[in-house]
Motif scaffolding. Structure first.
Motif, PDB file in Angstrom:
ATOM      1  N   ALA A 102      62.203  66.875  40.344  1.00 55.57           N
ATOM      2  CA  ALA A 102      63.120  66.158  39.458  1.00 55.57           C
ATOM      3  C   ALA A 102      62.314  66.077  38.509  1.00 55.57           C
ATOM      4  O   ALA A 102      62.661  65.346  37.648  1.00 55.57           O
ATOM      5  N   ASP A 103      61.171  65.234  38.630  1.00 54.16           N
ATOM      6  CA  ASP A 103      60.020  64.949  37.947  1.00 54.16           C
ATOM      7  C   ASP A 103      59.762  66.856  37.027  1.00 54.16           C
ATOM      8  O   ASP A 103      60.062  65.640  35.452  1.00 54.16           O
ATOM      9  N   ARG A 104      59.455  67.055  36.832  1.00 53.50           N
ATOM     10  CA  ARG A 104      59.520  68.762  36.012  1.00 53.50           C
ATOM     11  C   ARG A 104      60.997  68.711  35.557  1.00 53.50           C
ATOM     12  O   ARG A 104      60.844  68.746  34.380  1.00 53.50           O
ATOM     13  N   GLU A 105      61.885  68.503  36.033  1.00 49.97           N
ATOM     14  CA  GLU A 105      63.303  69.013  35.350  1.00 49.97           C
ATOM     15  C   GLU A 105      63.520  67.667  34.143  1.00 49.97           C
ATOM     16  O   GLU A 105      64.021  68.239  33.209  1.00 49.97           O
ATOM     17  N   GLY A 106      63.412  66.621  34.784  1.00 45.84           N
ATOM     18  CA  GLY A 106      63.281  65.429  33.971  1.00 45.84           C
ATOM     19  C   GLY A 106      62.592  65.604  32.210  1.00 45.84           C
ATOM     20  O   GLY A 106      63.171  65.168  30.953  1.00 45.84           O
ATOM     21  N   ALA A 107      60.664  66.007  32.630  1.00 45.16           N
ATOM     22  CA  ALA A 107      60.036  65.595  31.660  1.00 45.16           C
ATOM     23  C   ALA A 107      60.385  67.047  30.784  1.00 45.16           C
ATOM     24  O   ALA A 107      60.309  66.955  29.614  1.00 45.16           O
ATOM     25  N   VAL A 108      61.597  68.392  31.860  1.00 45.90           N
ATOM     26  CA  VAL A 108      61.691  69.179  30.175  1.00 45.90           C
ATOM     27  C   VAL A 108      62.920  69.101  29.743  1.00 45.90           C
ATOM     28  O   VAL A 108      62.738  69.132  27.873  1.00 45.90           O
TER      29      VAL A 108
END
Length: 66
Positions: free
Chosen positions: A48-54
């Motif tokens: 979720a953090d990585r998807e949010g960062a993208v």
């Protein structure tokens, strides 16, 4: 909380007991299950953090070459 009874291979349970450092089969299996669930939650949080960062990355148009 409801309880569930599961039959497992004794050698498997003894190995888990040794690795977990606990004295009862119940505690050993419970630790493994709780660890598996916690690991799944951590993985979900990382994804979720990585998807949010993208999503937060601003896409800039390429400079025109002339």
């Amino acid at each position: 909380m409801a309880k569930v009874t599961v039959s497992l291979d004794a050698e498997l349970v003894v190995e888990v007991m040794v690795l977990a450092g606990v004295g009862t089969p119940q505690d050993a299996v419970e630790l493994v299950v709780r660890d598996y669930i916690a690991r799944g939650h951590r993985t979900e949080a990382l994804v979720a953090d990585r998807e949010g960062a993208v999503r937060d990355v601003e896409i800039k148009p390429e400079a025109q070459q002339g």
